[in-house]
Scaffold this motif. Structure first.
Motif, PDB file in Angstrom:
ATOM      1  N   THR A   1     -49.188  87.112 -34.055  1.00 34.64           N
ATOM      2  CA  THR A   1     -49.431  88.120 -35.255  1.00 34.64           C
ATOM      3  C   THR A   1     -49.340  89.412 -34.972  1.00 34.64           C
ATOM      4  N   TRP A   2     -49.487  89.893 -33.889  1.00 33.52           N
ATOM      5  CA  TRP A   2     -49.633  91.199 -33.116  1.00 33.52           C
ATOM      6  C   TRP A   2     -48.539  91.706 -32.401  1.00 33.52           C
ATOM      7  N   PHE A   3     -47.547  92.513 -32.699  1.00 34.58           N
ATOM      8  CA  PHE A   3     -46.573  92.925 -31.641  1.00 34.58           C
ATOM      9  C   PHE A   3     -46.411  94.432 -31.286  1.00 34.58           C
TER      10      PHE A   3
ATOM     11  N   GLN B   1     -43.067  94.843 -24.212  1.00 34.84           N
ATOM     12  CA  GLN B   1     -43.483  94.344 -25.422  1.00 34.84           C
ATOM     13  C   GLN B   1     -44.677  93.332 -25.135  1.00 34.84           C
ATOM     14  N   ALA B   2     -45.861  93.499 -25.635  1.00 32.63           N
ATOM     15  CA  ALA B   2     -47.113  92.613 -25.679  1.00 32.63           C
ATOM     16  C   ALA B   2     -47.202  92.042 -27.045  1.00 32.63           C
ATOM     17  N   GLN B   3     -47.251  90.716 -27.147  1.00 37.55           N
ATOM     18  CA  GLN B   3     -47.319  90.219 -28.520  1.00 37.55           C
ATOM     19  C   GLN B   3     -48.585  88.907 -28.444  1.00 37.55           C
ATOM     20  N   PHE B   4     -49.444  89.224 -29.362  1.00 37.85           N
ATOM     21  CA  PHE B   4     -50.494  88.033 -29.203  1.00 37.85           C
ATOM     22  C   PHE B   4     -50.628  87.492 -30.545  1.00 37.85           C
TER      23      PHE B   4
ATOM     24  N   LEU C   1     -20.008 100.959 -23.181  1.00 33.15           N
ATOM     25  CA  LEU C   1     -20.686  99.820 -22.833  1.00 33.15           C
ATOM     26  C   LEU C   1     -22.002  99.754 -22.979  1.00 33.15           C
ATOM     27  N   LEU C   2     -22.466  98.475 -22.768  1.00 32.55           N
ATOM     28  CA  LEU C   2     -24.143  98.417 -23.122  1.00 32.55           C
ATOM     29  C   LEU C   2     -24.520  97.045 -22.374  1.00 32.55           C
ATOM     30  N   VAL C   3     -25.347  97.163 -21.350  1.00 36.51           N
ATOM     31  CA  VAL C   3     -25.704  96.097 -20.695  1.00 36.51           C
ATOM     32  C   VAL C   3     -27.368  96.068 -20.642  1.00 36.51           C
ATOM     33  N   GLU C   4     -28.033  94.995 -20.920  1.00 33.32           N
ATOM     34  CA  GLU C   4     -29.356  94.879 -20.934  1.00 33.32           C
ATOM     35  C   GLU C   4     -29.858  93.747 -20.130  1.00 33.32           C
ATOM     36  N   GLY C   5     -31.053  93.548 -19.727  1.00 37.72           N
ATOM     37  CA  GLY C   5     -31.844  92.483 -19.263  1.00 37.72           C
ATOM     38  C   GLY C   5     -33.128  92.450 -19.433  1.00 37.72           C
ATOM     39  N   LYS C   6     -33.703  91.084 -19.609  1.00 34.18           N
ATOM     40  CA  LYS C   6     -34.940  90.883 -20.129  1.00 34.18           C
ATOM     41  C   LYS C   6     -35.775  90.046 -19.152  1.00 34.18           C
ATOM     42  N   TYR C   7     -36.918  89.971 -18.777  1.00 38.69           N
ATOM     43  CA  TYR C   7     -37.674  89.255 -18.113  1.00 38.69           C
ATOM     44  C   TYR C   7     -39.054  89.077 -18.866  1.00 38.69           C
ATOM     45  N   PHE C   8     -39.296  87.790 -19.062  1.00 41.25           N
ATOM     46  CA  PHE C   8     -40.387  87.245 -19.613  1.00 41.25           C
ATOM     47  C   PHE C   8     -41.567  86.708 -18.719  1.00 41.25           C
ATOM     48  N   VAL C   9     -42.608  87.617 -18.410  1.00 44.07           N
ATOM     49  CA  VAL C   9     -43.856  87.085 -17.559  1.00 44.07           C
ATOM     50  C   VAL C   9     -44.231  85.769 -18.144  1.00 44.07           C
ATOM     51  N   ASN C  10     -44.595  85.737 -19.522  1.00 40.54           N
ATOM     52  CA  ASN C  10     -44.868  84.276 -20.298  1.00 40.54           C
ATOM     53  C   ASN C  10     -44.694  84.945 -21.780  1.00 40.54           C
ATOM     54  N   HIS C  11     -45.141  83.766 -22.583  1.00 42.24           N
ATOM     55  CA  HIS C  11     -44.771  84.044 -24.049  1.00 42.24           C
ATOM     56  C   HIS C  11     -45.705  85.267 -24.876  1.00 42.24           C
ATOM     57  N   SER C  12     -46.362  85.764 -23.892  1.00 45.99           N
ATOM     58  CA  SER C  12     -47.021  87.103 -24.466  1.00 45.99           C
ATOM     59  C   SER C  12     -46.558  88.377 -23.937  1.00 45.99           C
ATOM     60  N   PHE C  13     -45.616  88.468 -22.863  1.00 46.41           N
ATOM     61  CA  PHE C  13     -45.463  89.651 -22.351  1.00 46.41           C
ATOM     62  C   PHE C  13     -43.938  89.591 -21.895  1.00 46.41           C
ATOM     63  N   PHE C  14     -43.254  90.617 -22.194  1.00 46.08           N
ATOM     64  CA  PHE C  14     -41.672  90.816 -21.511  1.00 46.08           C
ATOM     65  C   PHE C  14     -41.655  92.263 -21.412  1.00 46.08           C
ATOM     66  N   VAL C  15     -40.478  92.502 -20.440  1.00 44.83           N
ATOM     67  CA  VAL C  15     -39.854  93.651 -19.908  1.00 44.83           C
ATOM     68  C   VAL C  15     -38.535  93.676 -20.063  1.00 44.83           C
ATOM     69  N   LYS C  16     -37.788  94.630 -20.649  1.00 46.79           N
ATOM     70  CA  LYS C  16     -36.411  94.991 -20.665  1.00 46.79           C
ATOM     71  C   LYS C  16     -35.988  96.405 -20.445  1.00 46.79           C
ATOM     72  N   ALA C  17     -34.653  96.190 -19.492  1.00 42.40           N
ATOM     73  CA  ALA C  17     -33.956  97.395 -19.232  1.00 42.40           C
ATOM     74  C   ALA C  17     -32.618  97.327 -19.730  1.00 42.40           C
ATOM     75  N   ARG C  18     -32.253  98.523 -20.278  1.00 41.69           N
ATOM     76  CA  ARG C  18     -30.834  98.610 -21.011  1.00 41.69           C
ATOM     77  C   ARG C  18     -30.238 100.146 -20.516  1.00 41.69           C
ATOM     78  N   TYR C  19     -29.162  99.723 -19.961  1.00 43.88           N
ATOM     79  CA  TYR C  19     -28.004 100.885 -19.994  1.00 43.88           C
ATOM     80  C   TYR C  19     -26.848 101.039 -20.837  1.00 43.88           C
TER      81      TYR C  19
ATOM     82  N   CYS D   1     -54.735  86.445 -21.312  1.00 41.02           N
ATOM     83  CA  CYS D   1     -55.884  86.049 -21.962  1.00 41.02           C
ATOM     84  C   CYS D   1     -55.480  85.393 -23.257  1.00 41.02           C
ATOM     85  N   TYR D   2     -54.300  85.113 -23.728  1.00 40.60           N
ATOM     86  CA  TYR D   2     -54.006  84.470 -25.096  1.00 40.60           C
ATOM     87  C   TYR D   2     -53.157  83.338 -24.772  1.00 40.60           C
TER      88      TYR D   2
END
Length: 257
Positions: free
Chosen positions: A23-25, A254-257, A221-239, A16-17
């Protein structure tokens, strides 16, 4: 259930944005220690009183915070539940900082400080930390951002107590490689009476939607992956390997507007 509700609300509102400046994370993370079978839920909301422009990738908004902002956080680790608050107030080039670790006990652990911003790329500050049951600490901090060229920067943070017994150095390197490919490297060296170690994580952005990171945390060891749905929302998994016989898995969004 809380994290699922947050995910669904964030996913809907992220469409919707349309603005690139934010400004808001808002962030929600869930961490599970495998062998100890303990879980931690962490929620945070961070608001800036001026728009923040992203630096090429959708989760990088520059190295230095130079605008008034406030952060609220909630943590539930099955043994304790607490809500914290922290913020910075800028008046011209001067800024004041304040944080309370647990709003349920405001006299137990809080920090107040004062700092100055030089030339929009150098922040220096001093903070006084009050701790019930132990001596108060004065923390000194300096942050410097250097633009190498239009596609890269280096950011450095140095934190130390006033006796220089405990100190930490952080370095961040960002490089745009072209064709929506990017590289970041975060290094940390921590020196204290109880430990002396180096941490790092390198992230490669294959495009604006996917990034993969590999690193080490206290030689584990540290492994992570990030997937960005769009510029307002992304998800991350970290082992992460916490020790030779303990691992953790963290899922965050994270949702950022």
């Amino acid at each position: 259930m809380k994290i699922l509700i947050f995910f669904l609300v964030s996913l809907v509102t992220s469409h919707c944005y349309a603005q690139i400046e934010k400004t808001w994370f808002n962030q929600a993370s869930y961490t599970k220690l495998e062998d100890a079978d303990t879980r931690t839920l962490h929620l945070s909301t961070h608001y800036y009183f001026a728009p923040q422009a992203n630096f090429w990738v959708w989760d990088d908004f520059g190295y230095l915070d130079t605008d008034t902002n406030v952060l609220l956080s909630y943590t539930n680790d099955e043994q304790s539940v607490f809500t914290g608050v922290e913020g910075e107030l800028f008046i011209s080039n001067w800024f004041a900082t304040a944080s309370i670790e647990d709003l349920g006990d405001t006299d137990d652990n809080y920090t107040v400080g004062l700092g100055y911003l030089f030339f929009e790329n150098l922040k220096v500050s001093a903070r006084h930390q009050h701790q019930t049951g132990s001596d108060d600490i004065i923390w000194l901090q300096g942050q410097l951002n250097i633009d190498i060229d239009e596609n890269a920067y280096i950011g450095t943070t140095l934190i130390s107590d006033d006796e220089f017994d405990n100190w930490q150095v952080e370095v961040r390197y960002f490089r745009r490689l072209g064709e929506q490919k990017y590289f970041t490297l975060d290094l940390t060296h921590e020196n204290s009476n109880s430990k002396n170690h180096n941490n790092f994580i390198a992230n490669y952005y294959f495009n604006q939607h996917f990034a993969l990171g590999l690193g080490s945390n206290e030689s584990h060891l540290l492994v992570e992956g990030k997937y960005f749905v769009n510029h307002s929302f992304f998800v991350k998994a970290r082992y992460q390997e916490q020790s030779d016989d303990e691992q953790s898995l963290e899922m965050s969004m994270q949702a950022q507007f």
